[in-house]
Design an enzyme around this catalytic site. Structure first.
Site, PDB file in Angstrom:
ATOM      1  N   HIS A 142     -19.229   0.408  30.055  1.00 26.62           N
ATOM      2  CA  HIS A 142     -19.393   1.856  29.921  1.00 26.62           C
ATOM      3  C   HIS A 142     -20.863   2.267  29.904  1.00 26.62           C
ATOM      4  O   HIS A 142     -21.182   3.444  30.068  1.00 26.62           O
ATOM      5  CB  HIS A 142     -18.668   2.372  28.675  1.00 26.62           C
ATOM      6  CG  HIS A 142     -19.301   1.994  27.367  1.00 26.62           C
ATOM      7  ND1 HIS A 142     -18.838   0.955  26.583  1.00 26.62           N
ATOM      8  CD2 HIS A 142     -20.366   2.504  26.700  1.00 26.62           C
ATOM      9  CE1 HIS A 142     -19.570   0.861  25.502  1.00 26.62           C
ATOM     10  NE2 HIS A 142     -20.505   1.791  25.537  1.00 26.62           N
ATOM     11  N   ASP A 144     -14.779  -4.311  29.228  1.00 29.02           N
ATOM     12  CA  ASP A 144     -15.967  -3.514  28.916  1.00 29.02           C
ATOM     13  C   ASP A 144     -17.246  -4.350  28.946  1.00 29.02           C
ATOM     14  O   ASP A 144     -18.103  -4.248  28.066  1.00 29.02           O
ATOM     15  CB  ASP A 144     -15.820  -2.824  27.556  1.00 29.02           C
ATOM     16  CG  ASP A 144     -16.769  -1.634  27.394  1.00 29.02           C
ATOM     17  OD1 ASP A 144     -17.483  -1.323  28.359  1.00 29.02           O
ATOM     18  OD2 ASP A 144     -16.804  -1.041  26.306  1.00 29.02           O
ATOM     19  N   SER A 166     -24.536  -0.346  22.034  1.00 30.34           N
ATOM     20  CA  SER A 166     -23.595  -0.876  23.022  1.00 30.34           C
ATOM     21  C   SER A 166     -24.286  -1.873  23.949  1.00 30.34           C
ATOM     22  O   SER A 166     -25.346  -1.589  24.502  1.00 30.34           O
ATOM     23  CB  SER A 166     -23.000   0.261  23.843  1.00 30.34           C
ATOM     24  OG  SER A 166     -22.234   1.118  23.040  1.00 30.34           O
TER      25      SER A 166
END
Length: 582
Positions: free
Chosen positions: A163, A194, A272
């Site tokens: 993402h 992911d 992230s």
């Protein structure tokens, strides 16, 4: 003598600076020195002399251990404290902790080497995104920028979150302590897990950077340190915690369920893609999401090494990301004793009942509804759908499937009509009727007489109804999202997304996001078949059968003539997307 003895017992608890924040300094522990969490002092240390100075300045608290100090002879001379060990490399930097002096007796405490993760391998990821515009599918939205984290692995590659680079136009990487951003190439994007794989062609980027080493799956209560570039500052950030749960988790970006770690270290926006290290300096996961809820605090999630290694091996094996295979079934627990008896199960048999089978899945050729799956690849499945994992732990049997690769075979034992059968099935990935991702492709569309036809996907629902689409979208679309299975590999859910107002479509202006069931009496299989039927129609009228028993009727010749004017009015380059053109 009595007073001096009491003074030697125990030690005073550490006091934390109230101005210290979790993004810069890990919380202090109340355990022994060899159990202390990483701090900024550890991270910023660059040479042995600065380490020694830091240790000696804090030896009064850091050097003491719990319990009563050893008694020393009154006549023996005090021995000087042992100097800290030199810095060492072992996937990170070793830091000597503690030269302690007992409360009057001059107690000697041995130094303990702490392994700090390889911070220089952690990079900052800059990405420019250009998302599709699902409301106006012939164009894209305005570009925007984001920053996240990543880290260097072997083979001159960098890992980050999928993402973080979704719908990327440009990706750049910056090393710690550098002022240069290097252009990166995206090698693979794993939407389900992911994870994304990047590389940099500039040799200068790789100078002085050592890849991280991967560790094994941690156990509960193991210490973890998350490193990255979250919001709140521009420099590297370190947060520490422990593993609080290991189970099959819902991956929000991937709309799937895979093995995951729950930790209590802070994971904020920008973290992230950053690595999570164990106390040996080995990478045990990738930070990727956190739980934001009024009743929850400090709940973060990490992609563990088994999932990471599966992604990397899949790419190395196939030259591209092929995905995680699925068993194309829906199953039911068999915990009720009456249900087990009615299904012909013996007292020593356990398993789960197949409710439905995806007609497009290879499993549909051998498995049947109401079959009881007893084992997968020789591992017995319990009545609640779990299998043994580690000592004292159980996990959903989908974990066994996720360890396979697309195209692999698996042995399945089932109970059918009180008879035990063994099958060898080939695993594959399955597409859903409403796909969770468009995987970077622009949305398909077709326009006739102002009616904009397109296909439904999760990004489309999110674009139309916002983040709360699961509550705001029409019930029938949600029902198909959650429960419908495609009847053929190329089946799509086609809808009228909107009507561009014109004289020819008066009275139809309020039709929005309504499924198209048939055209001139023929079922609509997908958007391309609908476009072909309309373009080649020689009937006098175009008749569309919609959901909720609505119909749309247009005169064929007038509709095709009006389409040209409507495209010009709305500056639309073509009546159909490139993927629909013959």
């Amino acid at each position: 003598m009595g007073d001096s003895k009491h003074k030697k017992r125990g030690r005073k608890p550490k006091t934390l600076d109230p101005t210290t924040t979790t993004t810069t300094t890990a919380p202090a522990t109340d355990g022994d020195d060899d159990e202390e969490a990483f701090t900024v002092a550890n991270v910023e240390i660059t040479n042995a002399s600065s380490t020694a100075a830091a240790v000696n300045n804090n030896h009064d608290d850091a050097g003491r251990r719990r319990g009563r100090p050893k008694k020393r002879s009154k006549h023996s001379p005090e021995k000087p404290g042992k100097p800290p060990p030199p810095l060492i490399n072992g996937g990170g930097v070793g830091v000597g902790v503690g030269v302690g002096v007992g409360g009057g007796g001059g107690e000697i405490v041995e130094s303990v080497a702490r392994v700090v993760p390889a911070m220089d391998a952690v990079v900052k990821v800059f990405c420019v995104h250009t998302e599709p515009n699902f409301s106006l599918p012939w164009q894209r939205k305005r570009q925007y920028s984001s920053s996240s984290s990543g880290f260097v692995i072997g083979g001159r590659r960098v890992l980050t979150n999928a993402h973080s680079v979704e719908h990327y136009t440009q990706v750049k990487l910056k090393k710690r302590g550098s002022d240069t951003k290097y252009l990166a190439t995206v090698l693979a994007i794993g939407t389900e897990c992911d994870i994304a794989l990047l590389t940099v062609s500039d040799d200068e980027f790789w100078e002085g950077v050592s890849p991280v080493d991967f560790g094994e799956l941690p156990a509960l209560q193991d210490a973890v340190t998350v490193v990255g570039y979250p919001i709140g500052g521009d420099t590297i950030s370190v947060t520490s915690g422990v593993v609080s749960r290991i189970e099959i988790l819902s991956y929000v970006h991937g709309s799937t369920e895979l093995l995951g770690l729950q930790i209590d270290a802070a994971i904020n926006s920008g973290n992230s893609g950053g690595p999570a290290f164990n106390d040996k300096g080995e990478c045990v996961g990738i930070a990727f999401q956190s739980l934001k809820h009024d009743d929850a605090e400090n709940i973060g999630y990490v992609i563990p090494t088994p999932v990471i290694k599966h992604f990397i091996h899949d790419y190395e094996k196939s030259g591209a990301y092929t995905g995680f295979p699925l068993l194309g079934i829906e199953w039911q627990k068999m915990e009720n004793p009456d249900l087990r008896t009615a299904m012909g199960m013996k007292t020593d048999q356990k398993g789960v009942r197949i409710r439905r089978i995806d007609p497009t899945a290879p499993e549909s050729k051998v498995l049947k509804p109401s079959d009881i799956i007893l084992s997968f690849d020789g591992v017995d499945i319990a009545n609640d759908g779990t299998v043994p994992f580690r000592h004292g732990e159980r996990i959903g049997f989908s974990y066994l499937i996720s360890q396979k690769y697309t195209g692999d075979s698996a042995a399945i034992k089932v109970l059918r009509n009180s008879e035990t059968l063994n099958f060898d099935i080939k695993l594959s990935t399955h597409r859903r009727l409403i796909p969770p991702h468009v995987k970077g492709k622009p949305p398909s569309y077709y326009i006739i007489a102002g009616f904009v036809f397109t296909t439904v996907s999760v990004p489309y629902l999110r674009s139309e109804y916002g983040k709360e689409y699961e509550y705001e979208a029409p019930v029938k679309l949600l029902d198909k999202l959650l429960h419908s299975m495609p009847q053929s590999p190329d089946e799509q859910l086609v809808v009228v997304s909107q009507v561009l107002v014109a004289d020819i479509n008066i009275g139809y202006e309020d039709i929005v996001n309504t499924q198209v069931l048939a055209f001139n009496g023929k079922p609509v299989k997908n958007l391309k078949s609908l476009a072909n039927m309309v373009e080649n129609c020689n009937d006098e009228f175009l008749k569309f059968d919609l959901e909720y028993d609505q119909i749309v009727v247009l005169r064929t010749k007038t509709a095709k003539e009006a389409t040209v004017d409507i495209l010009t009015t709305h500056c639309i380059p073509s009546a159909m997307s490139e993927d629909l053109k013959p």
